[in-house]
Scaffold this motif. Structure first.
Motif, PDB file in Angstrom:
ATOM      1  N   GLU A 183      64.298  29.782  49.659  1.00  8.33           N
ATOM      2  CA  GLU A 183      65.247  30.040  48.871  1.00  8.33           C
ATOM      3  C   GLU A 183      64.327  30.666  47.632  1.00  8.33           C
ATOM      4  O   GLU A 183      65.379  31.346  46.660  1.00  8.33           O
ATOM      5  CB  GLU A 183      66.322  29.192  48.156  1.00  8.33           C
ATOM      6  N   HIS A 233      71.015  26.392  48.062  1.00  7.39           N
ATOM      7  CA  HIS A 233      70.561  25.725  48.877  1.00  7.39           C
ATOM      8  C   HIS A 233      69.224  25.399  48.299  1.00  7.39           C
ATOM      9  O   HIS A 233      68.413  24.891  49.295  1.00  7.39           O
ATOM     10  CB  HIS A 233      70.890  27.000  49.714  1.00  7.39           C
ATOM     11  N   GLU A 259      72.487  31.122  46.953  1.00 11.33           N
ATOM     12  CA  GLU A 259      71.564  31.013  47.616  1.00 11.33           C
ATOM     13  C   GLU A 259      70.566  29.925  46.202  1.00 11.33           C
ATOM     14  O   GLU A 259      69.514  29.176  48.012  1.00 11.33           O
ATOM     15  CB  GLU A 259      69.903  31.725  47.150  1.00 11.33           C
ATOM     16  N   GLU A 290      75.944  31.615  54.791  1.00  7.84           N
ATOM     17  CA  GLU A 290      75.276  32.133  55.175  1.00  7.84           C
ATOM     18  C   GLU A 290      75.654  33.680  55.476  1.00  7.84           C
ATOM     19  O   GLU A 290      74.747  34.324  55.853  1.00  7.84           O
ATOM     20  CB  GLU A 290      73.997  32.063  55.226  1.00  7.84           C
TER      21      GLU A 290
HETATM   22 FE   LIG Z   1      70.148  30.518  51.428  1.00  4.71          FE
END
Ligand SMILES: [Fe+2]
Ligand SMILES: [Fe+2]
Length: 261
Positions: free
Chosen positions: A176, A225, A222, A124
């Motif tokens: 996400e 995640h 993303e 991030e």
């Molecule tokens: Fe993320």
């Protein structure tokens, strides 16, 4: 007469503004077109009629080593990119702050999650750095909601971490899901933009290609995640539906506001 003189002065002043950005409004770019920074779209000479000839021949082809002319982005394309950079920076700021707030309570109760939390935070932070750089390079203003998002994201991270590992992971899953979809929509617009450029005979510059590849990479990270969150029992959070519903709605609202304010 006074207003006409004022208008002329403002036009003359605008003509000397030091604006070289491809995202600057077109009425400012016109007088300094030779110094405007482009995102490297070019039009092949073959597509442009010969202005010096009295009998233009549209079917005449240019030689392969003919020089290319640059073409600036349209107003709509500039506005889209400005909004995209602004909202992406706001989203990545929020993501880093969520992980900063979540990590101490989560790692204290689940030490084995330290490498995962650090890995997601590091990615991030890299995303935020990318959009900080793009905003500075193209002189796009950040969202005016920056201070509000800072407080909201920190509170969301801390609050879900206090609720437990499952709630913290449900927060990541919800965020996400929205952010991955948001990046997908941006990619779709960029792909359409590139296809239109190619159909009209323009070459797509490296800067635009690199931007697409950067957004594609960030979108994939993303979604990675999101997978980590689900693997760590995000769906066991209580109350899962209410918690993720509120967070997703908050993300959609924040995206909408950050694009405009
Ligand atoms: Fe993320
Ligand atoms: Fe991110």
């Amino acid at each position: 007469m006074t207003s006409l003189a004022t208008y002329r002065r403002s036009v003359l002043h605008a003509a000397h503004l030091p604006v070289y950005d491809f995202l600057a409004p077109s009425f400012i770019q016109i007088p300094r077109a030779s110094r405007v920074r482009y995102i490297s779209t070019t039009r092949k000479l073959a597509a442009i009629p010969d202005q010096s000839s009295n009998t233009p021949n549209p079917g005449q082809s240019a030689s392969s080593n003919a020089p290319s002319l640059k073409k600036p982005l349209t107003q709509a394309q500039r506005e889209f990119l400005s909004q995209a950079f602004r909202v992406n920076q706001a989203g990545e700021l929020a993501a880093t702050l969520i992980y900063i707030a979540q990590t101490p309570p989560i790692v204290a109760s689940h030490p084995h999650l330290r490498p995962l939390m650090k890995h997601m935070y590091d990615q991030e932070a890299g995303h935020l750095e990318t959009f900080n750089t793009l905003l500075a390079k193209h002189r796009v203003r950040p969202t005016a909601m920056y201070p509000i998002w800072t407080i909201a994201a920190s509170a969301l991270g801390w609050g879900t971490a206090i609720m437990g590992r499952e709630a913290a992971m449900a927060c990541t899953e919800a965020v996400e899901t929205e952010i991955g979809g948001h990046y997908n929509e941006q990619l779709r617009v960029l792909v359409d933009m590139v296809e239109q450029m190619e159909e009209s005979g323009e070459e797509v510059g490296n800067e635009l290609k690199e931007l697409m590849s950067t957004i594609r990479r960030i979108r994939d990270e993303e979604l990675e995640h999101l997978d980590h969150a689900v693997e760590n029992e995000a769906k066991q959070a209580q109350p899962y539906e209410l918690l993720t519903g509120i967070i997703k709605a908050g993300c959609r609202g924040a995206i909408w506001i950050s694009e405009r304010v």
